[in-house]
Enzyme design. Structure first.
Site, PDB file in Angstrom:
ATOM      1  N   TYR A 181      91.390 -13.893  22.102  1.00 20.46           N
ATOM      2  CA  TYR A 181      90.226 -13.610  22.949  1.00 20.46           C
ATOM      3  C   TYR A 181      90.705 -12.786  24.139  1.00 20.46           C
ATOM      4  O   TYR A 181      91.087 -13.331  25.179  1.00 20.46           O
ATOM      5  CB  TYR A 181      89.594 -14.909  23.456  1.00 20.46           C
ATOM      6  CG  TYR A 181      88.869 -15.745  22.430  1.00 20.46           C
ATOM      7  CD1 TYR A 181      88.601 -15.290  21.157  1.00 20.46           C
ATOM      8  CD2 TYR A 181      88.423 -17.018  22.768  1.00 20.46           C
ATOM      9  CE1 TYR A 181      87.926 -16.075  20.228  1.00 20.46           C
ATOM     10  CE2 TYR A 181      87.746 -17.819  21.852  1.00 20.46           C
ATOM     11  CZ  TYR A 181      87.511 -17.336  20.588  1.00 20.46           C
ATOM     12  OH  TYR A 181      86.845 -18.128  19.678  1.00 20.46           O
ATOM     13  N   GLY A 212      72.905 -17.762  16.217  1.00 21.63           N
ATOM     14  CA  GLY A 212      72.280 -17.660  14.910  1.00 21.63           C
ATOM     15  C   GLY A 212      72.783 -16.443  14.163  1.00 21.63           C
ATOM     16  O   GLY A 212      73.985 -16.181  14.142  1.00 21.63           O
TER      17      GLY A 212
END
Length: 302
Positions: free
Chosen positions: A69, A222
């Site tokens: 990251y 989602g």
């Protein structure tokens, strides 16, 4: 909701091995910039540090991170180190290995022998002498393959004291069984949220039966995945959000936490206001009717 319930403890706790965490945690991916793996747009350093410190104030004691990251000027692990060291005694930091990125941002995948180097990279960046939980992040190309060699290498690092507990990520039920035969697995970290397919629902339930934490990522986003929350929240999600005076993202998080006491949330954000909303979602209680309507969205997506 009174202010004292809007902490990460409101949804209760779960144990990762011998480590107790509040069920609402924090994902560090977005701390480094606007997109997950964008080298071009570093985040505001002070704002990222502020978000991390505020998360701890709100009761977050489970942070999910990875050495890969990073953006052009920011590393999530180094931000965590800068913001939070010396670390609170109850803070559990979970990281992931197998994927890696070189300094230019290009991806590579570790051999079993290279996993130690990845673990040590996380240790250096975080300023720790051991890692609380390390997830073996399974590449998409190995979704049906054996993970025994890689997981066995991690189990050896656990025996050596570099790692306390092991988990798997992007895994199948078969891979969980394979890993469990090698060493204890405390968590499965998989994509999951409103609209997840029935197979993932079943895997979540099976993890609960084995007392393995299920840690969804992309619970808010989602279908948007790394890109962030999609703009196409269904009318069902929007209606439940309106009824409670909360955001659609909070409804998605609350629904996910309602799936079982072993489900842990790790929503990520670089925005202090979104952080407070995410933590507050742990105190949101949905009715049986609301849960049923949201769960019915599964059928629509299959």
């Amino acid at each position: 909701m009174t202010s004292h319930t809007n902490t990460a403890a409101a949804a209760g706790t779960w144990k990762l091995g011998d480590l107790t965490v509040n069920r609402v945690g924090f994902g560090a991916m977005r701390l480094t910039g606007s997109a997950a793996f964008d080298l071009g747009t570093p985040s505001d350093r002070e704002r990222s540090i502020k978000v991390l410190r505020r998360a701890i104030e709100l009761g977050v004691n489970h942070i999910d991170t990875a050495s890969y990251y990073f953006s052009s000027l920011r590393s999530a692990n180094e931000l965590i180190n800068r913001a939070l060291a010396p670390y609170p005694d109850d803070l559990v930091i979970t990281t992931k290995v197998w994927p890696g990125r070189d300094p230019s941002g290009a991806w590579w995948w570790a051999t079993p022998e290279q996993l130690r180097g990845q673990v040590e990279e996380n240790l250096r960046q975080l300023g720790r002498d051991h890692l609380d939980v390390v997830n073996l992040r399974i590449p998409p190309s190995r979704r049906t393959g054996s993970i025994a060699e890689h997981f066995g290498a991690l189990a050896g690092l656990r025996e050596a004291g570099l790692v306390r507990h092991l988990g798997i990520s992007n895994a199948t039920p078969e891979q969980l069984a394979e890993a469990q035969a090698v060493a204890p697995v405390v968590c499965v970290q998989n994509p999951y949220g409103v609209g997840a397919p029935a197979a993932e629902q079943e895997f979540l339930r099976a993890c609960g039966e084995q007392a393995v934490a299920f840690v969804p990522f992309f619970a808010i986003a989602g279908a948007g995945r790394e890109a962030g929350a999609s703009a196409t929240d269904s009318e069902t999600v929007l209606a439940v959000a309106r009824a409670h005076g909360v955001t659609p993202a909070q409804v998605r998080l609350a629904w996910t936490l309602h799936q079982g006491p072993h489900v842990l949330a790790i929503p990520g954000t670089g925005n202090p206001d979104h952080l407070a909303d995410n933590v507050a979602a742990g105190a949101l209680r949905l009715s049986e009717d609301e849960m049923a309507r949201l769960s019915a969205l599964h059928q629509d997506s299959e």
